[in-house]
Design an enzyme around this catalytic site. Structure first.
Site, PDB file in Angstrom:
ATOM      1  N   GLY A 144      -0.379  -0.705   0.049  1.00 16.05           N
ATOM      2  CA  GLY A 144       0.633  -0.546   1.115  1.00 16.05           C
ATOM      3  C   GLY A 144       0.283   0.799   1.408  1.00 16.05           C
ATOM      4  N   PRO A 145       0.647   1.178   2.821  1.00 17.73           N
ATOM      5  CA  PRO A 145       0.751   0.004   3.950  1.00 17.73           C
ATOM      6  C   PRO A 145      -0.347  -0.501   4.459  1.00 17.73           C
ATOM      7  CG  PRO A 145       0.836   2.532   4.858  1.00 17.73           C
ATOM      8  CD  PRO A 145       0.563   2.328   3.385  1.00 17.73           C
ATOM      9  N   CYS A 170      -4.246  11.194  -2.473  1.00 15.61           N
ATOM     10  CA  CYS A 170      -4.116  12.087  -1.548  1.00 15.61           C
ATOM     11  C   CYS A 170      -3.438  13.033  -2.103  1.00 15.61           C
ATOM     12  CB  CYS A 170      -3.602  11.438  -0.205  1.00 15.61           C
ATOM     13  SG  CYS A 170      -1.832  10.731  -0.601  1.00 15.61           S
TER      14      CYS A 170
HETATM   15  C1  LIG Z   1      -1.157   6.081  -1.812  1.00 13.17           C
HETATM   16  S1  LIG Z   1      -0.242   4.539  -1.234  1.00 13.17           S
HETATM   17  C2  LIG Z   1      -1.567   3.595  -1.028  1.00 13.17           C
HETATM   18  C3  LIG Z   1      -1.926   3.853   0.409  1.00 13.17           C
HETATM   19  C4  LIG Z   1      -2.987   2.900   0.800  1.00 13.17           C
HETATM   20  N1  LIG Z   1      -4.041   2.514   0.239  1.00 13.17           N
HETATM   21  C5  LIG Z   1      -3.469   2.882   2.271  1.00 13.17           C
HETATM   22  O1  LIG Z   1      -4.554   3.531   2.519  1.00 13.17           O
HETATM   23  O2  LIG Z   1      -2.721   2.577   3.368  1.00 13.17           O
HETATM   24  C6  LIG Z   1       0.221   3.973  -3.007  1.00 13.17           C
HETATM   25  C7  LIG Z   1       0.777   2.686  -3.063  1.00 13.17           C
HETATM   26  O3  LIG Z   1       0.801   2.110  -4.136  1.00 13.17           O
HETATM   27  C8  LIG Z   1       1.881   1.451  -4.287  1.00 13.17           C
HETATM   28  N2  LIG Z   1       2.395   1.170  -5.794  1.00 13.17           N
HETATM   29  C9  LIG Z   1       3.269   1.668  -6.280  1.00 13.17           C
HETATM   30  N3  LIG Z   1       3.584   1.207  -7.679  1.00 13.17           N
HETATM   31  C10 LIG Z   1       2.681   0.495  -7.742  1.00 13.17           C
HETATM   32  C11 LIG Z   1       2.188  -0.589  -8.753  1.00 13.17           C
HETATM   33  N4  LIG Z   1       2.682  -0.583  -9.870  1.00 13.17           N
HETATM   34  N5  LIG Z   1       1.124  -1.209  -8.548  1.00 13.17           N
HETATM   35  C12 LIG Z   1       0.668  -1.426  -7.235  1.00 13.17           C
HETATM   36  N6  LIG Z   1       0.746  -0.504  -6.308  1.00 13.17           N
HETATM   37  C13 LIG Z   1       1.874   0.281  -6.637  1.00 13.17           C
HETATM   38  C14 LIG Z   1       2.950   2.168  -3.394  1.00 13.17           C
HETATM   39  O4  LIG Z   1       4.084   1.097  -3.076  1.00 13.17           O
HETATM   40  C15 LIG Z   1       1.966   2.536  -2.456  1.00 13.17           C
HETATM   41  O5  LIG Z   1       2.228   1.615  -1.368  1.00 13.17           O
END
Ligand SMILES: C[S@@+](CC[C@H](N)C(=O)[O-])C[C@H]1O[C@@H](n2cnc3c(N)ncnc32)[C@H](O)[C@@H]1O
Length: 481
Positions: free
Chosen positions: A301-302, A418
Protein backbone atom coordinates in the site's frame (compact mmCIF):
# COMPACT_ATOMS: atom_id res chain seq x y z
CA UNK A 1 1.35 40.32 -4.84
CA UNK A 2 4.74 39.09 -6.01
CA UNK A 3 5.24 35.38 -6.21
CA UNK A 4 7.05 33.78 -3.31
CA UNK A 5 10.45 32.18 -3.71
CA UNK A 6 12.73 30.46 -1.25
CA UNK A 7 15.56 31.92 0.74
CA UNK A 8 15.72 35.38 -0.67
CA UNK A 9 17.78 37.62 1.52
CA UNK A 10 16.16 40.65 -0.12
CA UNK A 11 13.05 42.03 1.37
CA UNK A 12 10.66 44.79 0.63
CA UNK A 13 10.11 47.88 2.69
CA UNK A 14 9.59 47.73 6.45
CA UNK A 15 6.15 46.68 7.61
CA UNK A 16 3.54 49.36 7.93
CA UNK A 17 3.37 51.04 11.26
CA UNK A 18 -0.34 50.34 11.35
CA UNK A 19 -2.12 47.65 9.52
CA UNK A 20 -5.78 46.92 9.10
CA UNK A 21 -8.71 49.24 8.92
CA UNK A 22 -8.45 52.82 10.15
CA UNK A 23 -9.68 52.99 13.69
CA UNK A 24 -10.10 56.68 14.27
CA UNK A 25 -13.28 58.11 15.72
CA UNK A 26 -14.32 59.62 12.42
CA UNK A 27 -15.65 57.55 9.54
CA UNK A 28 -16.85 53.99 9.38
CA UNK A 29 -14.29 51.16 9.64
CA UNK A 30 -13.72 49.43 6.30
CA UNK A 31 -14.11 45.65 6.41
CA UNK A 32 -10.86 43.74 6.81
CA UNK A 33 -9.36 42.43 3.57
CA UNK A 34 -8.90 38.71 3.87
CA UNK A 35 -6.66 37.23 1.25
CA UNK A 36 -8.01 33.80 0.20
CA UNK A 37 -4.59 32.21 -0.42
CA UNK A 38 -3.39 33.08 3.11
CA UNK A 39 -6.74 32.07 4.52
CA UNK A 40 -6.39 28.65 2.85
CA UNK A 41 -2.80 28.28 4.05
CA UNK A 42 -3.88 29.09 7.61
CA UNK A 43 -6.70 26.57 7.38
CA UNK A 44 -4.15 23.95 6.31
CA UNK A 45 -2.03 24.69 9.40
CA UNK A 46 -5.13 24.36 11.57
CA UNK A 47 -6.11 21.00 10.01
CA UNK A 48 -2.64 19.60 10.52
CA UNK A 49 -2.59 20.75 14.15
CA UNK A 50 -6.14 19.96 15.23
CA UNK A 51 -7.00 16.89 13.17
CA UNK A 52 -3.44 15.64 12.77
CA UNK A 53 -4.17 15.72 9.04
CA UNK A 54 -1.59 14.88 6.41
CA UNK A 55 -1.02 18.17 4.62
CA UNK A 56 -1.03 16.64 1.13
CA UNK A 57 -4.38 14.95 1.78
CA UNK A 58 -6.02 17.97 3.44
CA UNK A 59 -4.88 20.58 0.93
CA UNK A 60 -6.96 19.68 -2.17
CA UNK A 61 -10.27 20.02 -0.25
CA UNK A 62 -9.16 23.33 1.27
CA UNK A 63 -8.22 24.73 -2.13
CA UNK A 64 -11.58 23.63 -3.51
CA UNK A 65 -13.50 25.23 -0.63
CA UNK A 66 -11.68 28.51 -1.19
CA UNK A 67 -12.15 28.16 -4.98
CA UNK A 68 -8.43 28.63 -5.53
CA UNK A 69 -6.68 27.62 -8.72
CA UNK A 70 -3.63 28.59 -10.74
CA UNK A 71 -1.33 31.11 -9.10
CA UNK A 72 -3.50 31.55 -6.01
CA UNK A 73 -3.53 27.79 -5.37
CA UNK A 74 0.24 27.69 -5.90
CA UNK A 75 0.68 30.55 -3.40
CA UNK A 76 -1.53 28.87 -0.79
CA UNK A 77 0.38 25.60 -1.25
CA UNK A 78 3.77 27.26 -0.98
CA UNK A 79 2.79 29.21 2.13
CA UNK A 80 1.11 26.26 3.84
CA UNK A 81 3.76 23.65 3.03
CA UNK A 82 6.65 26.02 3.60
CA UNK A 83 5.35 27.06 7.01
CA UNK A 84 4.86 23.44 8.05
CA UNK A 85 8.36 22.46 6.93
CA UNK A 86 10.02 25.34 8.74
CA UNK A 87 7.98 25.12 11.94
CA UNK A 88 10.81 24.49 14.43
CA UNK A 89 12.94 27.30 13.05
CA UNK A 90 9.97 29.70 12.99
CA UNK A 91 9.03 28.80 16.57
CA UNK A 92 12.54 29.54 17.78
CA UNK A 93 12.50 32.96 16.07
CA UNK A 94 9.01 33.78 17.34
CA UNK A 95 9.90 32.75 20.89
CA UNK A 96 12.81 35.21 20.72
CA UNK A 97 10.40 37.99 19.70
CA UNK A 98 7.86 37.48 22.47
CA UNK A 99 8.44 38.55 26.03
CA UNK A 100 5.99 36.13 27.60
CA UNK A 101 6.36 32.37 27.41
CA UNK A 102 5.86 31.33 23.77
CA UNK A 103 4.45 27.97 24.87
CA UNK A 104 1.52 29.81 26.42
CA UNK A 105 0.50 31.62 23.24
CA UNK A 106 -2.85 30.24 22.01
CA UNK A 107 -2.37 27.63 19.32
CA UNK A 108 -4.40 29.43 16.58
CA UNK A 109 -2.32 32.57 17.09
CA UNK A 110 0.84 30.50 16.84
CA UNK A 111 -0.36 29.22 13.45
CA UNK A 112 -0.87 32.79 12.25
CA UNK A 113 2.50 33.90 13.63
CA UNK A 114 4.25 31.02 11.89
CA UNK A 115 2.53 31.85 8.61
CA UNK A 116 3.67 35.46 8.90
CA UNK A 117 7.20 34.58 9.99
CA UNK A 118 7.57 32.11 7.13
CA UNK A 119 6.71 34.77 4.58
CA UNK A 120 9.08 37.26 6.19
CA UNK A 121 12.04 34.91 6.44
CA UNK A 122 11.71 32.52 3.54
CA UNK A 123 9.81 34.18 0.70
CA UNK A 124 10.03 37.25 -1.45
CA UNK A 125 6.61 38.48 -0.34
CA UNK A 126 7.19 42.11 0.66
CA UNK A 127 7.26 42.45 4.44
CA UNK A 128 4.31 44.85 4.60
CA UNK A 129 2.14 42.47 2.54
CA UNK A 130 3.18 39.48 4.64
CA UNK A 131 2.37 41.21 7.91
CA UNK A 132 -0.78 42.93 6.71
CA UNK A 133 -2.27 39.76 5.21
CA UNK A 134 -1.83 37.76 8.40
CA UNK A 135 -2.89 40.58 10.72
CA UNK A 136 -6.15 41.00 8.79
CA UNK A 137 -6.86 37.29 9.04
CA UNK A 138 -6.31 37.37 12.78
CA UNK A 139 -8.48 40.45 13.10
CA UNK A 140 -11.40 38.61 11.48
CA UNK A 141 -10.89 35.39 13.40
CA UNK A 142 -9.76 36.58 16.83
CA UNK A 143 -10.39 40.32 17.08
CA UNK A 144 -8.35 43.51 17.14
CA UNK A 145 -6.38 42.80 20.30
CA UNK A 146 -4.94 39.58 18.94
CA UNK A 147 -4.31 41.30 15.61
CA UNK A 148 -2.31 43.99 17.42
CA UNK A 149 -0.24 41.34 19.20
CA UNK A 150 0.51 39.50 15.95
CA UNK A 151 1.39 42.76 14.23
CA UNK A 152 3.86 43.68 16.96
CA UNK A 153 5.54 40.26 17.01
CA UNK A 154 5.86 40.03 13.24
CA UNK A 155 7.42 43.47 13.09
CA UNK A 156 10.13 42.22 15.43
CA UNK A 157 10.65 39.13 13.27
CA UNK A 158 11.09 41.42 10.27
CA UNK A 159 14.00 43.23 11.94
CA UNK A 160 16.39 40.46 10.80
CA UNK A 161 16.55 38.12 7.84
CA UNK A 162 16.76 34.35 8.16
CA UNK A 163 20.57 34.18 8.12
CA UNK A 164 20.81 36.77 10.91
CA UNK A 165 18.28 34.88 13.05
CA UNK A 166 20.22 31.63 12.49
CA UNK A 167 23.44 33.39 13.53
CA UNK A 168 21.75 34.63 16.65
CA UNK A 169 19.81 31.53 17.72
CA UNK A 170 21.45 28.37 16.33
CA UNK A 171 24.03 26.43 18.34
CA UNK A 172 27.49 27.59 17.11
CA UNK A 173 28.65 25.45 14.19
CA UNK A 174 32.12 25.06 15.70
CA UNK A 175 30.78 23.50 18.92
CA UNK A 176 27.79 21.63 17.56
CA UNK A 177 27.83 21.24 13.77
CA UNK A 178 24.89 18.82 13.78
CA UNK A 179 22.72 21.08 15.95
CA UNK A 180 23.67 24.09 13.83
CA UNK A 181 22.84 22.39 10.51
CA UNK A 182 19.58 21.01 11.93
CA UNK A 183 18.53 24.47 13.15
CA UNK A 184 19.53 26.27 9.95
CA UNK A 185 17.67 23.82 7.71
CA UNK A 186 14.66 23.42 9.98
CA UNK A 187 15.15 19.80 11.03
CA UNK A 188 14.76 18.47 14.58
CA UNK A 189 18.14 17.67 16.04
CA UNK A 190 17.52 13.91 16.29
CA UNK A 191 16.77 13.76 12.57
CA UNK A 192 19.88 15.81 11.72
CA UNK A 193 21.83 13.34 13.89
CA UNK A 194 20.25 10.36 12.06
CA UNK A 195 21.26 11.86 8.68
CA UNK A 196 24.80 12.48 9.93
CA UNK A 197 25.06 8.90 11.21
CA UNK A 198 23.89 7.50 7.88
CA UNK A 199 26.23 9.77 5.90
CA UNK A 200 29.08 8.69 8.17
CA UNK A 201 30.41 12.24 8.48
CA UNK A 202 29.15 15.75 9.08
CA UNK A 203 30.82 17.31 5.99
CA UNK A 204 27.84 16.51 3.78
CA UNK A 205 25.19 17.15 6.40
CA UNK A 206 24.59 20.76 5.45
CA UNK A 207 23.99 19.86 1.79
CA UNK A 208 21.81 16.87 2.73
CA UNK A 209 19.55 18.88 5.05
CA UNK A 210 19.38 21.82 2.65
CA UNK A 211 18.21 19.52 -0.17
CA UNK A 212 15.74 17.89 2.21
CA UNK A 213 14.37 21.33 3.10
CA UNK A 214 13.87 22.48 -0.47
CA UNK A 215 10.59 22.36 -2.37
CA UNK A 216 10.77 19.00 -4.15
CA UNK A 217 10.51 18.49 -7.89
CA UNK A 218 7.54 16.28 -8.85
CA UNK A 219 8.60 12.95 -10.35
CA UNK A 220 6.33 10.90 -12.59
CA UNK A 221 6.50 7.24 -13.51
CA UNK A 222 5.74 6.42 -17.15
CA UNK A 223 3.92 3.15 -16.69
CA UNK A 224 5.75 0.34 -18.48
CA UNK A 225 3.94 -0.74 -21.63
CA UNK A 226 1.65 2.33 -21.53
CA UNK A 227 3.87 5.27 -22.45
CA UNK A 228 7.61 5.88 -22.70
CA UNK A 229 9.40 8.44 -20.53
CA UNK A 230 10.24 10.42 -23.68
CA UNK A 231 6.59 10.56 -24.75
CA UNK A 232 5.53 11.46 -21.22
CA UNK A 233 8.11 14.24 -21.06
CA UNK A 234 6.78 15.58 -24.34
CA UNK A 235 3.12 15.62 -23.35
CA UNK A 236 3.72 16.99 -19.84
CA UNK A 237 6.43 19.51 -20.69
CA UNK A 238 8.73 17.71 -18.24
CA UNK A 239 12.22 16.28 -18.71
CA UNK A 240 13.36 12.66 -18.79
CA UNK A 241 14.74 11.64 -15.36
CA UNK A 242 18.53 11.22 -15.16
CA UNK A 243 18.59 7.62 -13.89
CA UNK A 244 15.24 5.86 -14.19
CA UNK A 245 14.28 4.93 -17.75
CA UNK A 246 10.64 5.30 -16.68
CA UNK A 247 11.03 8.63 -14.86
CA UNK A 248 10.04 12.19 -15.78
CA UNK A 249 10.71 15.32 -13.74
CA UNK A 250 8.21 18.16 -13.81
CA UNK A 251 9.27 21.74 -13.42
CA UNK A 252 7.88 23.52 -10.34
CA UNK A 253 4.64 25.32 -11.16
CA UNK A 254 3.56 22.73 -13.73
CA UNK A 255 0.06 23.06 -12.31
CA UNK A 256 -2.30 20.49 -10.84
CA UNK A 257 -0.71 17.09 -11.41
CA UNK A 258 -4.07 15.29 -11.44
CA UNK A 259 -5.17 17.52 -14.31
CA UNK A 260 -2.40 16.30 -16.61
CA UNK A 261 -4.04 14.13 -19.27
CA UNK A 262 -1.40 11.40 -18.97
CA UNK A 263 -2.07 11.11 -15.22
CA UNK A 264 -5.87 11.35 -15.56
CA UNK A 265 -5.77 8.59 -18.19
CA UNK A 266 -3.64 6.32 -15.98
CA UNK A 267 -0.60 6.32 -18.27
CA UNK A 268 1.56 7.91 -15.58
CA UNK A 269 1.55 8.22 -11.79
CA UNK A 270 3.43 10.39 -9.33
CA UNK A 271 6.41 8.43 -7.99
CA UNK A 272 9.77 9.55 -6.67
CA UNK A 273 12.65 8.48 -8.91
CA UNK A 274 14.31 6.76 -5.94
CA UNK A 275 11.27 4.51 -5.52
CA UNK A 276 11.49 3.65 -9.20
CA UNK A 277 15.19 2.84 -8.92
CA UNK A 278 14.87 0.42 -6.00
CA UNK A 279 11.95 -1.43 -7.62
CA UNK A 280 13.88 -1.61 -10.91
CA UNK A 281 16.94 -2.96 -9.08
CA UNK A 282 14.84 -5.84 -7.74
CA UNK A 283 13.47 -6.51 -11.22
CA UNK A 284 17.03 -6.53 -12.67
CA UNK A 285 18.84 -8.49 -9.93
CA UNK A 286 20.46 -11.70 -11.07
CA UNK A 287 18.64 -14.86 -9.98
CA UNK A 288 20.04 -18.35 -9.81
CA UNK A 289 17.88 -20.19 -12.30
CA UNK A 290 15.31 -18.73 -14.67
CA UNK A 291 12.83 -16.06 -13.70
CA UNK A 292 9.49 -17.80 -13.62
CA UNK A 293 7.71 -14.45 -13.47
CA UNK A 294 6.19 -15.01 -10.04
CA UNK A 295 6.79 -11.90 -7.98
CA UNK A 296 5.57 -10.74 -4.55
CA UNK A 297 5.21 -7.26 -3.03
CA UNK A 298 4.81 -7.89 0.69
CA UNK A 299 4.06 -4.28 1.82
CA UNK A 300 2.25 -2.86 -1.16
CA UNK A 301 0.00 0.00 0.00
CA UNK A 302 -0.72 2.44 -1.56
CA UNK A 303 0.62 0.65 -4.63
CA UNK A 304 3.29 2.83 -6.26
CA UNK A 305 5.93 0.14 -6.55
CA UNK A 306 3.31 -2.57 -7.18
CA UNK A 307 2.22 -0.57 -10.25
CA UNK A 308 5.80 -0.50 -11.56
CA UNK A 309 6.60 -4.13 -10.70
CA UNK A 310 3.20 -5.29 -12.00
CA UNK A 311 3.81 -3.42 -15.26
CA UNK A 312 7.29 -4.94 -15.64
CA UNK A 313 6.29 -8.52 -14.83
CA UNK A 314 3.32 -8.21 -17.20
CA UNK A 315 5.69 -7.49 -20.10
CA UNK A 316 7.02 -11.06 -19.72
CA UNK A 317 3.70 -12.70 -18.97
CA UNK A 318 4.31 -13.03 -15.21
CA UNK A 319 2.20 -12.17 -12.17
CA UNK A 320 2.54 -10.18 -8.96
CA UNK A 321 0.93 -10.89 -5.60
CA UNK A 322 0.54 -7.70 -3.56
CA UNK A 323 -0.02 -7.79 0.21
CA UNK A 324 -1.45 -4.89 2.23
CA UNK A 325 -3.24 -5.47 5.55
CA UNK A 326 -5.12 -2.15 5.79
CA UNK A 327 -8.28 -2.56 3.71
CA UNK A 328 -8.38 1.07 2.60
CA UNK A 329 -4.79 0.93 1.42
CA UNK A 330 -5.38 -2.46 -0.22
CA UNK A 331 -8.15 -0.75 -2.20
CA UNK A 332 -5.63 1.88 -3.32
CA UNK A 333 -3.33 -0.92 -4.50
CA UNK A 334 -6.23 -2.43 -6.47
CA UNK A 335 -6.82 0.96 -8.09
CA UNK A 336 -3.11 1.48 -8.86
CA UNK A 337 -2.74 -1.96 -10.47
CA UNK A 338 -6.04 -2.45 -12.26
CA UNK A 339 -5.62 -3.96 -15.73
CA UNK A 340 -2.34 -5.56 -14.56
CA UNK A 341 -1.79 -9.22 -13.62
CA UNK A 342 -1.73 -8.28 -9.93
CA UNK A 343 -3.68 -10.01 -7.15
CA UNK A 344 -4.13 -7.95 -4.01
CA UNK A 345 -4.36 -9.74 -0.63
CA UNK A 346 -5.61 -7.70 2.34
CA UNK A 347 -3.66 -9.73 4.92
CA UNK A 348 -0.72 -9.37 7.30
CA UNK A 349 2.54 -9.93 5.42
CA UNK A 350 4.00 -11.81 8.39
CA UNK A 351 1.35 -14.49 8.10
CA UNK A 352 -0.17 -14.08 4.65
CA UNK A 353 -0.93 -17.72 3.86
CA UNK A 354 0.76 -17.24 0.46
CA UNK A 355 3.02 -20.08 -0.72
CA UNK A 356 6.49 -20.45 0.76
CA UNK A 357 9.66 -21.01 -1.29
CA UNK A 358 7.70 -20.01 -4.40
CA UNK A 359 8.52 -16.47 -5.55
CA UNK A 360 11.36 -15.43 -7.85
CA UNK A 361 11.46 -11.86 -6.57
CA UNK A 362 10.06 -10.43 -3.34
CA UNK A 363 9.89 -6.78 -2.31
CA UNK A 364 9.74 -5.77 1.36
CA UNK A 365 9.12 -2.01 1.23
CA UNK A 366 8.92 -1.97 4.99
CA UNK A 367 6.76 0.32 7.13
CA UNK A 368 9.26 2.88 8.41
CA UNK A 369 9.53 6.39 9.82
CA UNK A 370 9.70 7.88 6.31
CA UNK A 371 12.61 10.12 7.32
CA UNK A 372 13.90 9.81 3.75
CA UNK A 373 10.81 11.44 2.26
CA UNK A 374 10.40 14.41 4.61
CA UNK A 375 10.66 16.90 1.75
CA UNK A 376 7.44 15.47 0.31
CA UNK A 377 5.60 15.39 3.67
CA UNK A 378 5.82 18.91 5.03
CA UNK A 379 4.51 18.25 8.55
CA UNK A 380 6.23 14.91 9.14
CA UNK A 381 9.56 16.07 10.52
CA UNK A 382 7.90 17.80 13.49
CA UNK A 383 5.41 15.00 14.09
CA UNK A 384 7.80 12.07 14.11
CA UNK A 385 9.46 11.11 17.42
CA UNK A 386 12.71 9.22 18.06
CA UNK A 387 10.73 6.45 19.76
CA UNK A 388 8.90 5.77 16.44
CA UNK A 389 12.14 4.21 15.18
CA UNK A 390 12.41 1.56 17.88
CA UNK A 391 8.68 0.81 17.63
CA UNK A 392 9.06 -0.26 13.99
CA UNK A 393 12.19 -2.43 14.24
CA UNK A 394 10.43 -5.65 15.25
CA UNK A 395 7.84 -5.37 12.44
CA UNK A 396 10.56 -4.67 9.86
CA UNK A 397 12.54 -7.72 10.97
CA UNK A 398 9.49 -9.99 10.97
CA UNK A 399 8.44 -8.86 7.49
CA UNK A 400 11.92 -9.42 6.11
CA UNK A 401 12.00 -12.90 7.68
CA UNK A 402 8.58 -13.64 6.12
CA UNK A 403 9.89 -12.51 2.70
CA UNK A 404 12.80 -14.92 3.06
CA UNK A 405 10.33 -17.75 3.63
CA UNK A 406 8.39 -16.86 0.47
CA UNK A 407 11.34 -16.53 -1.90
CA UNK A 408 12.42 -19.64 -3.80
CA UNK A 409 15.99 -20.98 -3.66
CA UNK A 410 18.04 -18.78 -6.01
CA UNK A 411 15.45 -15.99 -5.82
CA UNK A 412 16.05 -12.45 -4.57
CA UNK A 413 14.50 -10.35 -1.79
CA UNK A 414 14.78 -6.56 -1.83
CA UNK A 415 14.65 -4.89 1.59
CA UNK A 416 13.71 -1.24 1.09
CA UNK A 417 12.97 1.69 3.40
CA UNK A 418 12.23 5.32 2.65
CA UNK A 419 14.38 6.16 5.64
CA UNK A 420 18.15 6.47 5.98
CA UNK A 421 18.01 5.90 9.77
CA UNK A 422 20.62 3.22 10.50
CA UNK A 423 18.35 1.37 12.91
CA UNK A 424 15.83 0.87 10.09
CA UNK A 425 18.38 0.08 7.38
CA UNK A 426 21.60 -1.71 8.28
CA UNK A 427 20.33 -2.34 11.83
CA UNK A 428 17.30 -4.38 10.73
CA UNK A 429 19.38 -6.07 8.07
CA UNK A 430 22.19 -7.08 10.43
CA UNK A 431 19.71 -8.73 12.83
CA UNK A 432 18.35 -10.88 10.00
CA UNK A 433 21.72 -11.66 8.40
CA UNK A 434 22.98 -12.91 11.77
CA UNK A 435 20.21 -15.53 11.74
CA UNK A 436 20.56 -16.35 8.04
CA UNK A 437 24.25 -16.74 7.35
CA UNK A 438 23.45 -18.67 4.17
CA UNK A 439 22.08 -15.55 2.41
CA UNK A 440 24.10 -13.81 -0.29
CA UNK A 441 24.11 -10.07 0.29
CA UNK A 442 24.33 -8.88 -3.32
CA UNK A 443 26.12 -5.74 -4.38
CA UNK A 444 23.10 -3.61 -5.35
CA UNK A 445 25.11 -0.96 -7.19
CA UNK A 446 25.31 -2.69 -10.60
CA UNK A 447 21.51 -2.82 -10.62
CA UNK A 448 21.31 0.97 -10.51
CA UNK A 449 23.33 1.61 -13.68
CA UNK A 450 24.56 5.15 -14.20
CA UNK A 451 23.71 6.28 -10.66
CA UNK A 452 26.83 7.90 -9.12
CA UNK A 453 27.98 8.16 -5.49
CA UNK A 454 26.47 4.93 -4.20
CA UNK A 455 29.15 4.34 -1.59
CA UNK A 456 31.03 1.10 -0.90
CA UNK A 457 28.06 -1.30 -1.18
CA UNK A 458 26.73 -3.90 -0.94
CA UNK A 459 23.61 -1.99 0.13
CA UNK A 460 22.72 1.34 -1.40
CA UNK A 461 21.57 4.59 0.19
CA UNK A 462 20.13 7.26 -2.12
CA UNK A 463 20.09 10.94 -1.07
CA UNK A 464 18.25 14.08 -2.17
CA UNK A 465 21.47 16.11 -2.35
CA UNK A 466 23.39 13.48 -4.33
CA UNK A 467 20.71 11.98 -6.54
CA UNK A 468 17.72 14.32 -6.39
CA UNK A 469 15.67 11.41 -5.02
CA UNK A 470 14.13 10.64 -1.67
CA UNK A 471 16.61 9.00 0.74
CA UNK A 472 15.70 5.39 -0.15
CA UNK A 473 17.67 2.44 1.20
CA UNK A 474 18.02 -0.84 -0.71
CA UNK A 475 19.54 -4.22 0.16
CA UNK A 476 19.34 -7.25 -2.14
CA UNK A 477 19.50 -10.73 -0.56
CA UNK A 478 19.70 -13.89 -2.63
CA UNK A 479 18.67 -17.23 -1.22
CA UNK A 480 21.20 -19.95 -2.12
CA UNK A 481 20.09 -22.22 -4.96
C1 LIG B 1 6.43 2.08 2.97
S1 LIG B 1 4.78 1.62 2.78
C2 LIG B 1 4.84 0.76 1.24
C3 LIG B 1 4.79 1.67 0.05
C4 LIG B 1 4.46 0.93 -1.22
N1 LIG B 1 5.38 -0.16 -1.47
C5 LIG B 1 4.44 1.85 -2.42
O1 LIG B 1 5.43 1.92 -3.16
O2 LIG B 1 3.41 2.50 -2.64
C6 LIG B 1 4.59 0.31 3.90
C7 LIG B 1 3.25 -0.37 3.83
O3 LIG B 1 3.31 -1.53 4.66
C8 LIG B 1 2.05 -1.72 5.22
N2 LIG B 1 2.14 -2.64 6.37
C9 LIG B 1 2.12 -2.35 7.70
N3 LIG B 1 2.16 -3.45 8.41
C10 LIG B 1 2.21 -4.49 7.55
C11 LIG B 1 2.24 -5.89 7.69
N4 LIG B 1 2.22 -6.46 8.89
N5 LIG B 1 2.25 -6.64 6.58
C12 LIG B 1 2.27 -6.06 5.35
N6 LIG B 1 2.25 -4.75 5.15
C13 LIG B 1 2.22 -3.96 6.23
C14 LIG B 1 1.58 -0.33 5.57
O4 LIG B 1 0.18 -0.30 5.73
C15 LIG B 1 2.09 0.45 4.38
O5 LIG B 1 1.08 0.53 3.40
Amino acid sequence: MSSPGRRSRKRGPAPQQRSGPPRGRSGPARPPEVDPARHAALELLTSVRVREAYANLALPGILRRHRLSGRDAALATELGYGTLRAQGLLDAVLAACIERDYDRVEAPLKDALRLGAYQLLRTRVPAHAAVHGVVELVRVQAGSRSAGFVNAVLRKVAERDEAAWVDRLAPPAADDPIGHAGFAHAHPRWIAQAFADALGAVDELDAALAADDARPVVHLLARPGEITAEELALVTGGTAAPYSPYGVHLEPGSGEIGELDAVAEGLAVVQDEGSQLVALALARAELHGPDGGRWLDLCAGPGGKAALLGGLVALDGGTLDAVEPEEQRAELVRGATKDLPVTVHAVDGRDSGLPEGAYDRVLVDAPCTGLGALRRRPEARWRRRPEDVSGLGKLQRELLLAALRHVRPGGVVAYVTCSPHLAETTGTLAGVLRRHKELEHLDARPYLPGVPDLGDGPSVQLWPHRHGTDAMFLALLRRPA
